[in-house]
Structure formats: structure tokens, C-alpha cells
Design a protein around this motif. Structure first.
Motif, PDB file in Angstrom:
ATOM      1  N   GLY A   1     -51.630  -2.042   9.636  1.00 54.25           N
ATOM      2  CA  GLY A   1     -52.317  -2.711  10.741  1.00 54.25           C
ATOM      3  C   GLY A   1     -53.151  -1.733  11.551  1.00 54.25           C
ATOM      4  O   GLY A   1     -54.281  -2.050  11.949  1.00 54.25           O
TER       5      GLY A   1
ATOM      6  N   ALA B   1     -40.386 -10.161  13.341  1.00 52.46           N
ATOM      7  CA  ALA B   1     -39.768  -9.255  14.320  1.00 52.46           C
ATOM      8  C   ALA B   1     -40.844  -8.504  15.094  1.00 52.46           C
ATOM      9  O   ALA B   1     -40.750  -8.333  16.317  1.00 52.46           O
ATOM     10  CB  ALA B   1     -38.837  -8.269  13.598  1.00 52.46           C
ATOM     11  N   LEU B   2     -41.881  -8.051  14.396  1.00 53.52           N
ATOM     12  CA  LEU B   2     -42.975  -7.362  15.084  1.00 53.52           C
ATOM     13  C   LEU B   2     -43.760  -8.319  15.978  1.00 53.52           C
ATOM     14  O   LEU B   2     -44.216  -7.948  17.054  1.00 53.52           O
ATOM     15  CB  LEU B   2     -43.919  -6.711  14.072  1.00 53.52           C
TER      16      LEU B   2
ATOM     17  N   VAL C   1     -52.524  -8.177  10.338  1.00 57.85           N
ATOM     18  CA  VAL C   1     -51.556  -7.972   9.255  1.00 57.85           C
ATOM     19  C   VAL C   1     -50.323  -8.856   9.475  1.00 57.85           C
ATOM     20  O   VAL C   1     -49.842  -9.518   8.548  1.00 57.85           O
ATOM     21  CB  VAL C   1     -51.152  -6.480   9.163  1.00 57.85           C
TER      22      VAL C   1
ATOM     23  N   LEU D   1     -49.230 -11.891   6.884  1.00 64.00           N
ATOM     24  CA  LEU D   1     -47.914 -11.882   6.229  1.00 64.00           C
ATOM     25  C   LEU D   1     -47.123 -13.142   6.572  1.00 64.00           C
ATOM     26  O   LEU D   1     -46.445 -13.721   5.705  1.00 64.00           O
ATOM     27  CB  LEU D   1     -47.132 -10.632   6.641  1.00 64.00           C
TER      28      LEU D   1
ATOM     29  N   ALA E   1     -42.705 -10.578   3.487  1.00 65.57           N
ATOM     30  CA  ALA E   1     -42.070  -9.694   4.481  1.00 65.57           C
ATOM     31  C   ALA E   1     -41.936 -10.438   5.814  1.00 65.57           C
ATOM     32  O   ALA E   1     -42.218  -9.898   6.884  1.00 65.57           O
ATOM     33  CB  ALA E   1     -42.873  -8.403   4.654  1.00 65.57           C
TER      34      ALA E   1
ATOM     35  N   GLU F   1     -36.952 -13.905  -0.287  1.00 60.62           N
ATOM     36  CA  GLU F   1     -37.133 -12.775   0.638  1.00 60.62           C
ATOM     37  C   GLU F   1     -36.445 -13.064   1.958  1.00 60.62           C
ATOM     38  O   GLU F   1     -36.421 -14.178   2.439  1.00 60.62           O
ATOM     39  CB  GLU F   1     -38.637 -12.557   0.869  1.00 60.62           C
ATOM     40  N   GLY F   2     -35.856 -12.017   2.554  1.00 60.84           N
ATOM     41  CA  GLY F   2     -35.147 -12.244   3.792  1.00 60.84           C
ATOM     42  C   GLY F   2     -35.753 -11.690   4.983  1.00 60.84           C
ATOM     43  O   GLY F   2     -36.786 -11.251   5.116  1.00 60.84           O
TER      44      GLY F   2
ATOM     45  N   ILE G   1     -46.110  -2.286   7.973  1.00 66.01           N
ATOM     46  CA  ILE G   1     -46.972  -3.229   8.711  1.00 66.01           C
ATOM     47  C   ILE G   1     -47.734  -2.496   9.820  1.00 66.01           C
ATOM     48  O   ILE G   1     -48.937  -2.676   9.994  1.00 66.01           O
ATOM     49  CB  ILE G   1     -46.126  -4.380   9.314  1.00 66.01           C
TER      50      ILE G   1
ATOM     51  N   ILE H   1     -53.196  -4.787  13.743  1.00 63.32           N
ATOM     52  CA  ILE H   1     -51.766  -5.071  13.589  1.00 63.32           C
ATOM     53  C   ILE H   1     -51.518  -6.575  13.690  1.00 63.32           C
ATOM     54  O   ILE H   1     -50.744  -7.151  12.912  1.00 63.32           O
ATOM     55  CB  ILE H   1     -50.953  -4.300  14.656  1.00 63.32           C
TER      56      ILE H   1
ATOM     57  N   LEU I   1     -35.920  -3.269   5.821  1.00 61.83           N
ATOM     58  CA  LEU I   1     -36.594  -3.855   6.979  1.00 61.83           C
ATOM     59  C   LEU I   1     -37.389  -2.783   7.727  1.00 61.83           C
ATOM     60  O   LEU I   1     -38.542  -3.004   8.119  1.00 61.83           O
ATOM     61  CB  LEU I   1     -35.560  -4.500   7.905  1.00 61.83           C
TER      62      LEU I   1
ATOM     63  N   ARG J   1     -39.447 -11.625   7.711  1.00 57.29           N
ATOM     64  CA  ARG J   1     -38.568 -11.222   8.823  1.00 57.29           C
ATOM     65  C   ARG J   1     -39.151 -10.024   9.580  1.00 57.29           C
ATOM     66  O   ARG J   1     -39.123  -9.988  10.809  1.00 57.29           O
ATOM     67  CB  ARG J   1     -37.178 -10.866   8.291  1.00 57.29           C
ATOM     68  N   ALA J   2     -39.678  -9.061   8.850  1.00 54.92           N
ATOM     69  CA  ALA J   2     -40.260  -7.886   9.503  1.00 54.92           C
ATOM     70  C   ALA J   2     -41.491  -8.277  10.310  1.00 54.92           C
ATOM     71  O   ALA J   2     -41.669  -7.842  11.455  1.00 54.92           O
ATOM     72  CB  ALA J   2     -40.629  -6.839   8.452  1.00 54.92           C
ATOM     73  N   ALA J   3     -42.346  -9.111   9.720  1.00 54.37           N
ATOM     74  CA  ALA J   3     -43.558  -9.538  10.433  1.00 54.37           C
ATOM     75  C   ALA J   3     -43.193 -10.338  11.678  1.00 54.37           C
ATOM     76  O   ALA J   3     -43.789 -10.146  12.741  1.00 54.37           O
ATOM     77  CB  ALA J   3     -44.442 -10.370   9.497  1.00 54.37           C
TER      78      ALA J   3
END
Lengths: 151, 180
Positions: free
Chosen positions: B17, A84-85, A68, A72, A78, A150-151, B13, A65, B6, A80-82
Motif C-alpha cells: 500500500g 484488521a487494518l 490495497v 483485498l 487476506a 482463508e481465515g 499490505i 494503503i 497474519l 482478516r488482515a485487510a
């Protein structure tokens, strides 16, 4: 008008630099664990937070994880998602470290493989990364991303 | 970006992952066995009955820190097994501990059966190198118990930490020929 545009450009560059730094850190963190996953699992167990039966699966999944997320962020896909994670995982690490240190457990951080001992400095470092990741999650990828819109 | 997009990215992901993590673990020169529980190791310098002081075999035995054991004792979440001799046990032991000196399984059967209601068993002695506790750990593992730990620390450490204690013989044990 020109000053506003300059500030905007500087902000976008800063965001791009931030995601490159965070992405690089995540890729490095993942890479250092891959050589000895069994040792990393022991480091996870030493936090004494997860039940023994769940330590191995958690330790096996985490580097993937991280990899990835790091990839990213570096590529600006991606974002914002990456980010955020990344922020969520840093929040998890900060919580785990704080609980372990508050309980007086003497342990290795497990952050970058190796035998780096967990201290309050580690918590502060992870908090800083958490704030940076949140900034990217909110602000977006900045300049030089793979997907500018991309947002 | 909308929330649905989102969310789907977050899930993608995590899924990719996780799959990558499993694959990389399989390719690692030292992979972690997914189905085997992983227990915390001994903490350097904590307690005198520790992996560093013990025999080579003790390094592979999971341990429980004294602080965690005090909590487990108060919450009745673990069974404590005293591996010392009969006289030492009678003089004082962890409250509720089962006396299980080194011996063969048949001789100690009743005491061992009492332990089966507990998920976790913590074995202790008063030796710096776990010389008495380690054989009892091996005996219990051989008897089919899956979560047997060495206490990181000794009976003396437990007393120093003012852990719950009591004196007297182990009435519930009926361990047959008890020995010093």
C-alpha cells in the motif's frame, strides 16, 4: 439442523456483504483523494496532530494503503488482515477526528476528498465502519470470497 | 490462520500500500511534495488576521490558531514577534514577545538572532488583514527561518482571550531606530 445451516448461510452472506461494503468504501475513499493529493495533505495538516514534516509522506501513503485494503476486501483475499487494518485505520480516523473536534478545530474531514466538514456525525459514521470492519476481521470473509478457506 | 501468517499479511499490505501510494502520488495531477513540510491552513472565521482578510500572499503563509498559540506561549514552545509600532508595543504585548517592526535585516539583526533558538515563530499585529505582520513574516523567511506563522487573530483577540501579556519597551531587542 436445517435452521442452524440456514443461520450459518445467512451469517456468511452477511460477512461477505460487509466486506464488500467496507472494501467499496475504502476504494472510493482512496480514489477521491488521488486527483489532488496536495489538497489532501493540507486537510491532514489541519488536524494539527502530525508534525509538519511528516504530513506529506503520511498523506502520500494513505490512499495507497486504503486502495490495497479495499481491493483485498472486495476480492476476499487476506480478508482478516485487510479487515484488521481497516479497523485500525478507522480507529485512527476516529481518534484524530475526536481530538480535532474536542479542540474546537474547524476543518474538512478529508475522508472522501472534497470539502466535507468534519462533525460528530462523521465520528459516528467512522465508528460504525470500525465495528463492521472488526466483525469481518473476527468472522472472516464469508461466502463468495476468492479464498473460501482463508481465515 | 496463525499469528505469523497474519503478521506477514499485515506487513505485506502496509508495504504494498505504501509503495502504491507513492506511485499514485507521483502520477497525481496535483502531487504532494514529500520533502516539504505542510502546515495547517487558517480556520475559516477564526480571528481577524486571517488568510481571507489578508493579501493574496498571506494565503500561502502558515498560521497558528489563537488557542494553539496560547498553549505555545504557556509552554515556551514558540517565539512571538510583535509587528506593531513602538508605542503600541510599549502599551502592551504578548508576554516575552520580541518587537520586530518592519525594517531591513541588518537593522534588526540582534532581535532576529534571539529568535534562532526557537523552532517556531508566530508573528502578530492588530490589523484585520495582517498588513504589518505579513511583511515581517516575509522578512524572517528571507532571513532563513523555516517555520514562521501568522497568528490567527490579533493583539486585541489575544487580550480578549486573556492570554499572557506585559507592557513596556522591548529591552532585549535593540532594534536600532524603532518606529511607529
Amino acid at each position: 439442523m436445517r435452521g442452524m445451516r440456514h443461520r450459518e448461510t445467512t451469517g456468511l452472506r452477511a460477512l461477505a456483504a460487509l466486506r464488500l461494503v467496507i472494501g467499496g468504501v475504502f476504494l472510493y475513499a482512496a480514489g477521491t483523494k488521488l486527483g489532488d493529493m496536495a489538497a489532501f495533505a493540507e486537510q491532514v495538516a489541519n488536524y494539527r496532530i502530525l508534525p509538519a514534516a511528516t504530513v506529506a509522506p503520511a498523506a502520500a501513503l494513505l490512499p495507497g494503503i486504503e486502495m490495497v485494503i479495499g481491493t483485498l476486501l472486495v476480492l476476499g483475499i487476506a480478508t482478516r488482515a485487510a479487515a484488521a487494518l481497516a479497523a485500525a485505520s478507522m480507529a485512527l480516523f476516529v481518534t484524530a477526528l475526536t481530538v480535532a473536534l474536542a479542540r474546537g478545530i474547524n476543518l474538512e474531514c478529508g475522508c472522501f476528498g472534497g470539502a466535507d466538514v468534519a462533525t460528530w456525525t462523521t465520528v459516528v459514521r467512522d465508528l460504525a465502519l470500525l465495528v463492521l470492519a472488526l466483525a469481518v476481521a473476527i468472522g472472516g470473509p464469508g461466502r463468495l470470497s476468492g479464498r473460501p478457506a482463508e481465515g | 490462520m496463525n499469528h505469523r501468517s497474519l503478521s506477514s499479511q499485515l506487513l505485506a499490505i502496509l508495504a504494498s500500500g505504501s509503495a502504491l501510494g507513492l506511485g499514485l502520488n507521483a502520477l497525481s495531477p496535483h502531487p504532494v511534495a514529500l520533502s516539504v513540510p505542510v502546515y495547517p491552513a487558517a480556520e475559516p472565521g477564526s480571528g481577524t488576521c486571517s488568510a481571507d482578510a489578508g493579501a493574496q500572499q498571506a494565503r500561502r503563509t502558515p498560521t497558528m490558531p489563537l488557542r494553539e498559540a496560547l498553549t505555545a506561549c504557556a509552554g515556551c514552545t514558540a517565539a512571538f514577534v510583535d509587528a506593531r509600532g513602538t508605542a503600541a508595543f510599549a502599551q502592551g504585548h504578548i508576554a516575552g514577545a520580541i518587537h520586530l517592526p518592519r525594517g531591513d535585516v541588518d537593522e534588526l539583526r540582534q532581535a532576529i538572532e534571539r529568535l534562532r533558538t526557537f523552532a517556531t515563530i508566530v508573528v502578530y499585529d492588530d490589523e484585520a488583514g495582517c498588513q504589518l505582520a505579513q511583511p515581517v513574516v516575509d522578512l524572517l523567511v528571507g532571513a532563513g527561518f523555516t517555520d514562521v506563522r501568522l497568528l490567527e487573530g490579533t493583539w486585541s483577540d489575544w487580550q480578549a482571550a486573556q492570554g499572557p501579556a506585559q507592557a513596556g519597551a522591548c529591552e532585549a531587542c535593540d532594534t536600532g531606530r524603532q518606529r511607529d
